[in-house]
Design a protein around this motif. Structure first.
Motif, PDB file in Angstrom:
ATOM      1  N   VAL A   1      15.187  -6.073 -13.158  1.00 44.27           N
ATOM      2  CA  VAL A   1      15.553  -7.346 -13.772  1.00 44.27           C
ATOM      3  C   VAL A   1      15.018  -8.514 -12.943  1.00 44.27           C
ATOM      4  O   VAL A   1      14.628  -9.558 -13.484  1.00 44.27           O
ATOM      5  CB  VAL A   1      17.087  -7.439 -13.927  1.00 44.27           C
ATOM      6  CG1 VAL A   1      17.510  -8.840 -14.352  1.00 44.27           C
ATOM      7  CG2 VAL A   1      17.575  -6.414 -14.943  1.00 44.27           C
ATOM      8  N   GLY A   2      14.957  -8.359 -11.626  1.00 45.47           N
ATOM      9  CA  GLY A   2      14.519  -9.455 -10.763  1.00 45.47           C
ATOM     10  C   GLY A   2      13.046  -9.775 -10.875  1.00 45.47           C
ATOM     11  O   GLY A   2      12.646 -10.940 -10.723  1.00 45.47           O
ATOM     12  N   LEU A   3      12.201  -8.774 -11.181  1.00 48.43           N
ATOM     13  CA  LEU A   3      10.759  -9.022 -11.228  1.00 48.43           C
ATOM     14  C   LEU A   3      10.353 -10.037 -12.310  1.00 48.43           C
ATOM     15  O   LEU A   3       9.566 -10.952 -12.027  1.00 48.43           O
ATOM     16  CB  LEU A   3      10.010  -7.704 -11.419  1.00 48.43           C
ATOM     17  CG  LEU A   3      10.027  -6.743 -10.215  1.00 48.43           C
ATOM     18  CD1 LEU A   3       9.287  -5.463 -10.556  1.00 48.43           C
ATOM     19  CD2 LEU A   3       9.402  -7.405  -8.993  1.00 48.43           C
TER      20      LEU A   3
ATOM     21  N   HIS B   1       3.759  -9.881  -4.609  1.00 44.47           N
ATOM     22  CA  HIS B   1       4.192 -10.098  -3.234  1.00 44.47           C
ATOM     23  C   HIS B   1       5.677  -9.785  -3.059  1.00 44.47           C
ATOM     24  O   HIS B   1       6.081  -9.028  -2.170  1.00 44.47           O
ATOM     25  CB  HIS B   1       3.894 -11.545  -2.844  1.00 44.47           C
ATOM     26  CG  HIS B   1       4.355 -11.906  -1.468  1.00 44.47           C
ATOM     27  ND1 HIS B   1       4.658 -13.190  -1.096  1.00 44.47           N
ATOM     28  CD2 HIS B   1       4.582 -11.144  -0.352  1.00 44.47           C
ATOM     29  CE1 HIS B   1       5.035 -13.206   0.172  1.00 44.47           C
ATOM     30  NE2 HIS B   1       5.005 -11.979   0.642  1.00 44.47           N
ATOM     31  N   LEU B   2       6.513 -10.385  -3.904  1.00 47.85           N
ATOM     32  CA  LEU B   2       7.961 -10.188  -3.746  1.00 47.85           C
ATOM     33  C   LEU B   2       8.389  -8.788  -4.135  1.00 47.85           C
ATOM     34  O   LEU B   2       9.284  -8.204  -3.498  1.00 47.85           O
ATOM     35  CB  LEU B   2       8.722 -11.230  -4.583  1.00 47.85           C
ATOM     36  CG  LEU B   2       9.042 -12.556  -3.854  1.00 47.85           C
ATOM     37  CD1 LEU B   2       7.759 -13.275  -3.454  1.00 47.85           C
ATOM     38  CD2 LEU B   2       9.896 -13.458  -4.720  1.00 47.85           C
ATOM     39  N   GLY B   3       7.749  -8.209  -5.177  1.00 47.78           N
ATOM     40  CA  GLY B   3       8.112  -6.849  -5.573  1.00 47.78           C
ATOM     41  C   GLY B   3       7.762  -5.834  -4.501  1.00 47.78           C
ATOM     42  O   GLY B   3       8.599  -4.993  -4.116  1.00 47.78           O
ATOM     43  N   ALA B   4       6.513  -5.901  -3.993  1.00 52.45           N
ATOM     44  CA  ALA B   4       6.126  -4.974  -2.923  1.00 52.45           C
ATOM     45  C   ALA B   4       6.897  -5.275  -1.645  1.00 52.45           C
ATOM     46  O   ALA B   4       7.293  -4.352  -0.905  1.00 52.45           O
ATOM     47  CB  ALA B   4       4.624  -5.078  -2.675  1.00 52.45           C
ATOM     48  N   GLY B   5       7.124  -6.569  -1.375  1.00 56.13           N
ATOM     49  CA  GLY B   5       7.879  -6.917  -0.171  1.00 56.13           C
ATOM     50  C   GLY B   5       9.290  -6.402  -0.197  1.00 56.13           C
ATOM     51  O   GLY B   5       9.831  -6.000   0.846  1.00 56.13           O
ATOM     52  N   ALA B   6       9.927  -6.399  -1.384  1.00 57.47           N
ATOM     53  CA  ALA B   6      11.297  -5.874  -1.475  1.00 57.47           C
ATOM     54  C   ALA B   6      11.337  -4.395  -1.125  1.00 57.47           C
ATOM     55  O   ALA B   6      12.238  -3.929  -0.396  1.00 57.47           O
ATOM     56  CB  ALA B   6      11.844  -6.111  -2.882  1.00 57.47           C
TER      57      ALA B   6
END
Length: 425
Positions: A61-63, A115-120
């Motif tokens: 849901v966050g992506l 960036h944020l998805g892989a970083g998470a």
């Protein structure tokens, strides 16, 4: 050399790992919103539930929320700043400023989501895997750990198997480092493609460079015309006065006095013009700073000298200059008046430099449909010494004429050097 290369690669990998952890930290608010939504739908309750379904559901849901947040103007400058510092990609491969146009916004959304998805994922593994790997490596040395759930999970019914936990834990840590390095390399590979300049950015950069080049050329013309003319006029007047004084007792003191007065007027006028040109330079710097800050530009230094100052200019050039005006100069537009003043000023400078002492005639005709400036002076008996780098005066006159949609022609003919500038009304 090889040791330095390995150290550089290690430093780059650590920076990229840190870049991923920053992405994971930025993903936390979106993950929390997703946890609330998914927890309410599944009835799990609580943000930090241990259910994997809730955790990965919140991630899913966050992506899309990250992609929506990337549409805000600040998203690309923030992403570019972080990538420049930590991704190890040349800084000139990134775009500057907010994304302009749907294509640039879509690429920014793709980058921020990646960036944020892989970083998470990498941040979660960085937080969870090292403690687990260290605990596994400690199994052979801790009876309490061997009796715990971890020991039963590891299968310590065979005593020799506990020693396999040492290489297994080490392999976990190496696998984490390799995964982080590979993910960081993937982001570095995609950064120029997703954060690099698009067609609109390249066009804006080209227009900005053209404006900066034109601003520099304009300032160069103003400095060349005002200061160059003053130096040439002062040199001629001082040289003439010196030659008269060298004549002895019969020196024409009235001529010397006139020459010194012309020098005084020229220098006083030039100080004012130089102050005006420096005001243009300061204004360009302030406008550039204001543009970078998104603010309105500062006010300019006011208009420069125009045709109303032409008589003073001709008087300071010496008694050999004759001015003829046809028509009403008061009807000349302000921009044309300023450029005409500079054209006459540079023409006088060229005449003084290449035919010093020869009479110069200046004619301004404002009666026809085409506004005309013409200057003539006889060619000297001895040709002037060529300057090593050539002159810039005639080129500046041509640039000024073209800016107003006109033409400029100059050259020798029948023993006379003639300059003719025609500008349409």
């Amino acid at each position: 050399m090889r040791r330095c290369a390995v150290a550089l690669l290690g430093q780059r990998a650590r920076r990229r790992w840190l870049h991923l952890i920053v992405g994971g930290a930025l993903f936390m608010p979106f993950w929390m919103v997703g946890s609330v939504v998914v927890g309410a739908l599944l009835g799990a309750g609580g943000l930090f539930t241990g259910s994997l379904a809730v955790q990965f559901g919140a991630y899913a849901v966050g992506l899309p929320l990250v992609a929506v947040a990337a549409l805000f103007p600040l998203a690309r400058p923030m992403s570019v700043a972080a990538a420049r510092a930590l991704c190890g990609v040349p800084a000139d491969r990134y775009a500057d400023g907010p994304a302009q146009g749907p294509e640039a916004r879509a690429r920014t959304a793709g980058w921020l989501t990646l960036h944020l998805g892989a970083g998470a994922l990498v941040s979660g593994a960085t937080l969870a895997l090292p403690p687990f790997a260290v605990s596994v490596m400690a199994l052979p040395f801790s009876p309490r750990l061997r009796e715990s759930e971890l020991g039963r999970l590891w299968g310590l019914d065979r005593p020799w198997w506990s020693w396999a936990a040492l290489p297994a834990g080490l392999l976990m840590l190496l696998a984490l480092a390799a995964a982080a390095a590979a993910t960081g390399a993937l982001l570095a590979l995609q950064a120029p493609r997703l954060l690099g300049p698009g067609p609109a950015d390249r066009l804006a950069a080209a227009e900005r460079r053209a404006a900066e080049a034109e601003s520099r050329n304009r300032l160069a013309r103003e400095l060349h015309d005002s200061v160059g003319h003053a130096l040439s006029a002062v040199t001629l007047q001082a040289g003439a006065a010196r030659r008269v004084l060298d004549g002895g007792d019969g020196a024409d003191l009235a001529f010397v006095r006139e020459a010194l007065t012309a020098i005084e007027e020229t220098t006083r006028r030039t100080v004012g013009e130089l102050d005006w040109v420096l005001g243009l330079l300061r204004r360009d710097e302030e406008v550039g700073e204001a543009r970078d800050a998104g603010e309105a530009g500062a006010g300019g230094p006011g208009p420069g000298p125009g045709l109303d100052a032409l008589e003073s200019l001709v008087r300071g050039a010496g008694p050999t200059v004759a001015l003829t005006v046809s028509g009403d100069l008061a009807t000349v537009p302000e921009a044309l008046s300023r450029e005409a003043y500079r054209i006459v000023q540079e023409g006088l400078t060229n005449a003084a430099r290449h035919a010093g002492g020869e009479p110069v005639s200046v004619r301004l005709d404002a009666r026809t449909e085409e506004w005309e400036i013409s200057m003539e002076n006889p060619l000297p008996a001895r040709p002037p010494v060529a300057r090593p780098n050539g002159g810039r005066g005639l080129r500046g006159i041509g640039e000024r004429a073209r800016l107003l949609g006109g033409t400029a022609e100059a050259g020798p003919a029948d023993g006379v050097w003639r300059l003719v500038v025609r500008i349409p009304r």
